[in-house]
Scaffold this motif. Sequence first.
Motif, PDB file in Angstrom:
ATOM      1  N   ALA A  23       0.837  -1.201   0.000  1.00 55.69           N
ATOM      2  CA  ALA A  23       0.000   0.000   0.000  1.00 55.69           C
ATOM      3  C   ALA A  23       0.875   1.255   0.000  1.00 55.69           C
ATOM      4  O   ALA A  23       0.598   2.215  -0.742  1.00 55.69           O
ATOM      5  CB  ALA A  23      -0.926  -0.002   1.219  1.00 55.69           C
ATOM      6  N   SER A  26       2.330   1.728  -3.470  1.00 55.96           N
ATOM      7  CA  SER A  26       1.273   2.146  -4.392  1.00 55.96           C
ATOM      8  C   SER A  26       0.903   3.614  -4.168  1.00 55.96           C
ATOM      9  O   SER A  26       0.808   4.392  -5.124  1.00 55.96           O
ATOM     10  CB  SER A  26       0.051   1.255  -4.193  1.00 55.96           C
ATOM     11  OG  SER A  26      -1.016   1.687  -4.980  1.00 55.96           O
ATOM     12  N   LEU A  27       0.716   3.996  -2.938  1.00 57.59           N
ATOM     13  CA  LEU A  27       0.312   5.367  -2.647  1.00 57.59           C
ATOM     14  C   LEU A  27       1.419   6.364  -2.970  1.00 57.59           C
ATOM     15  O   LEU A  27       1.146   7.459  -3.476  1.00 57.59           O
ATOM     16  CB  LEU A  27      -0.125   5.498  -1.183  1.00 57.59           C
ATOM     17  CG  LEU A  27      -1.439   4.799  -0.844  1.00 57.59           C
ATOM     18  CD1 LEU A  27      -1.668   4.766   0.664  1.00 57.59           C
ATOM     19  CD2 LEU A  27      -2.608   5.480  -1.556  1.00 57.59           C
ATOM     20  N   GLU A  30       1.574   7.471  -6.441  1.00 53.50           N
ATOM     21  CA  GLU A  30       0.498   8.382  -6.844  1.00 53.50           C
ATOM     22  C   GLU A  30       0.632   9.780  -6.274  1.00 53.50           C
ATOM     23  O   GLU A  30       0.195  10.746  -6.888  1.00 53.50           O
ATOM     24  CB  GLU A  30      -0.858   7.828  -6.373  1.00 53.50           C
ATOM     25  CG  GLU A  30      -1.222   6.489  -6.951  1.00 53.50           C
ATOM     26  CD  GLU A  30      -2.453   5.891  -6.265  1.00 53.50           C
ATOM     27  OE1 GLU A  30      -3.050   6.540  -5.375  1.00 53.50           O
ATOM     28  OE2 GLU A  30      -2.800   4.754  -6.621  1.00 53.50           O
ATOM     29  N   ARG A  31       1.210   9.874  -5.066  1.00 60.21           N
ATOM     30  CA  ARG A  31       1.241  11.184  -4.400  1.00 60.21           C
ATOM     31  C   ARG A  31       2.373  11.268  -3.390  1.00 60.21           C
ATOM     32  O   ARG A  31       3.042  10.276  -3.122  1.00 60.21           O
ATOM     33  CB  ARG A  31      -0.098  11.472  -3.737  1.00 60.21           C
ATOM     34  CG  ARG A  31      -0.505  10.416  -2.746  1.00 60.21           C
ATOM     35  CD  ARG A  31      -1.919  10.673  -2.307  1.00 60.21           C
ATOM     36  NE  ARG A  31      -2.242   9.826  -1.176  1.00 60.21           N
ATOM     37  CZ  ARG A  31      -3.443   9.398  -0.920  1.00 60.21           C
ATOM     38  NH1 ARG A  31      -4.441   9.732  -1.691  1.00 60.21           N
ATOM     39  NH2 ARG A  31      -3.678   8.644   0.124  1.00 60.21           N
ATOM     40  N   VAL A  36      -0.157  11.274   2.465  1.00 60.42           N
ATOM     41  CA  VAL A  36      -0.603   9.922   2.810  1.00 60.42           C
ATOM     42  C   VAL A  36      -0.850   9.859   4.321  1.00 60.42           C
ATOM     43  O   VAL A  36      -0.006  10.269   5.115  1.00 60.42           O
ATOM     44  CB  VAL A  36       0.450   8.871   2.397  1.00 60.42           C
ATOM     45  CG1 VAL A  36       0.047   7.474   2.866  1.00 60.42           C
ATOM     46  CG2 VAL A  36       0.665   8.888   0.896  1.00 60.42           C
ATOM     47  N   ASP A  40      -5.234   6.132   5.031  1.00 58.51           N
ATOM     48  CA  ASP A  40      -5.040   5.804   3.612  1.00 58.51           C
ATOM     49  C   ASP A  40      -4.307   4.476   3.469  1.00 58.51           C
ATOM     50  O   ASP A  40      -4.676   3.638   2.643  1.00 58.51           O
ATOM     51  CB  ASP A  40      -4.216   6.883   2.894  1.00 58.51           C
ATOM     52  CG  ASP A  40      -4.913   8.221   2.804  1.00 58.51           C
ATOM     53  OD1 ASP A  40      -6.168   8.262   2.825  1.00 58.51           O
ATOM     54  OD2 ASP A  40      -4.190   9.240   2.712  1.00 58.51           O
ATOM     55  N   LEU A  41      -3.250   4.315   4.256  1.00 60.45           N
ATOM     56  CA  LEU A  41      -2.479   3.063   4.204  1.00 60.45           C
ATOM     57  C   LEU A  41      -3.352   1.873   4.580  1.00 60.45           C
ATOM     58  O   LEU A  41      -3.320   0.838   3.911  1.00 60.45           O
ATOM     59  CB  LEU A  41      -1.265   3.143   5.135  1.00 60.45           C
ATOM     60  CG  LEU A  41      -0.120   4.024   4.674  1.00 60.45           C
ATOM     61  CD1 LEU A  41       0.878   4.257   5.808  1.00 60.45           C
ATOM     62  CD2 LEU A  41       0.584   3.394   3.488  1.00 60.45           C
ATOM     63  N   GLU A  44      -5.908   1.184   1.733  1.00 61.62           N
ATOM     64  CA  GLU A  44      -5.249   0.597   0.563  1.00 61.62           C
ATOM     65  C   GLU A  44      -4.811  -0.848   0.851  1.00 61.62           C
ATOM     66  O   GLU A  44      -4.834  -1.696  -0.049  1.00 61.62           O
ATOM     67  CB  GLU A  44      -4.036   1.454   0.174  1.00 61.62           C
ATOM     68  CG  GLU A  44      -3.313   1.014  -1.063  1.00 61.62           C
ATOM     69  CD  GLU A  44      -4.020   1.397  -2.353  1.00 61.62           C
ATOM     70  OE1 GLU A  44      -3.650   0.823  -3.400  1.00 61.62           O
ATOM     71  OE2 GLU A  44      -4.935   2.242  -2.345  1.00 61.62           O
TER      72      GLU A  44
END
Length: 186
Positions: A23, A26-27, A30-31, A36, A40-41, A44
């Motif tokens: 996760a 991946s995050l 994206e950003r 984050v 969010d973690l 995901e």
Amino acid sequence: MPKIIGGSLEQHREQTRRRVFEALSSLLAERSFDTVTMADLASEAGIGRTAIYNHFADKDAVVVAFAGAETDRYLDRLGSALERATGPADAMRIYIREHMDSSEEFHFGFGPELYGMLSRDSIAEIREHVVAVETVLRTIIDDGVAAGVFTVEDVTATMALVHSSLSTRRVTAEAVERFVLRALGA
């Protein structure tokens, strides 16, 4: 009662950590790290928002644990490859090749942007992982000097130069091998 992933508590912990690491990767693709959140973690990774805190105190702890897991995985692979080395020059070739071939698979560094957002303690913990990799390189260089294969005046500077050579994306592993071995006098 929380749901246990895997057949045992140990498997549950390992699978949860792996999912959180995936996760994080991946995050971050994206950003930026500062946007984050732990929620969010968790989302995901497919785990509960509060459950993530059973494994990690905060985002810094996730990054440090991820860096440790990546380093351990890389050192295991590197150690297996180095078992085939026939001498210091061959060990250096293997070190270079493994590092360059692994750069897409392993996350060797998150970049200065992320490190600038981590606490000093977290950066110090991550530095320990870097030192573990540097120790392998130092051993190869020391063995080469002792065997009379490498000519090195300053091992620390040589290590920095070797690692600088490995960070390029536009040069083949073969070119880096030739350059480093020539620079070492091998």
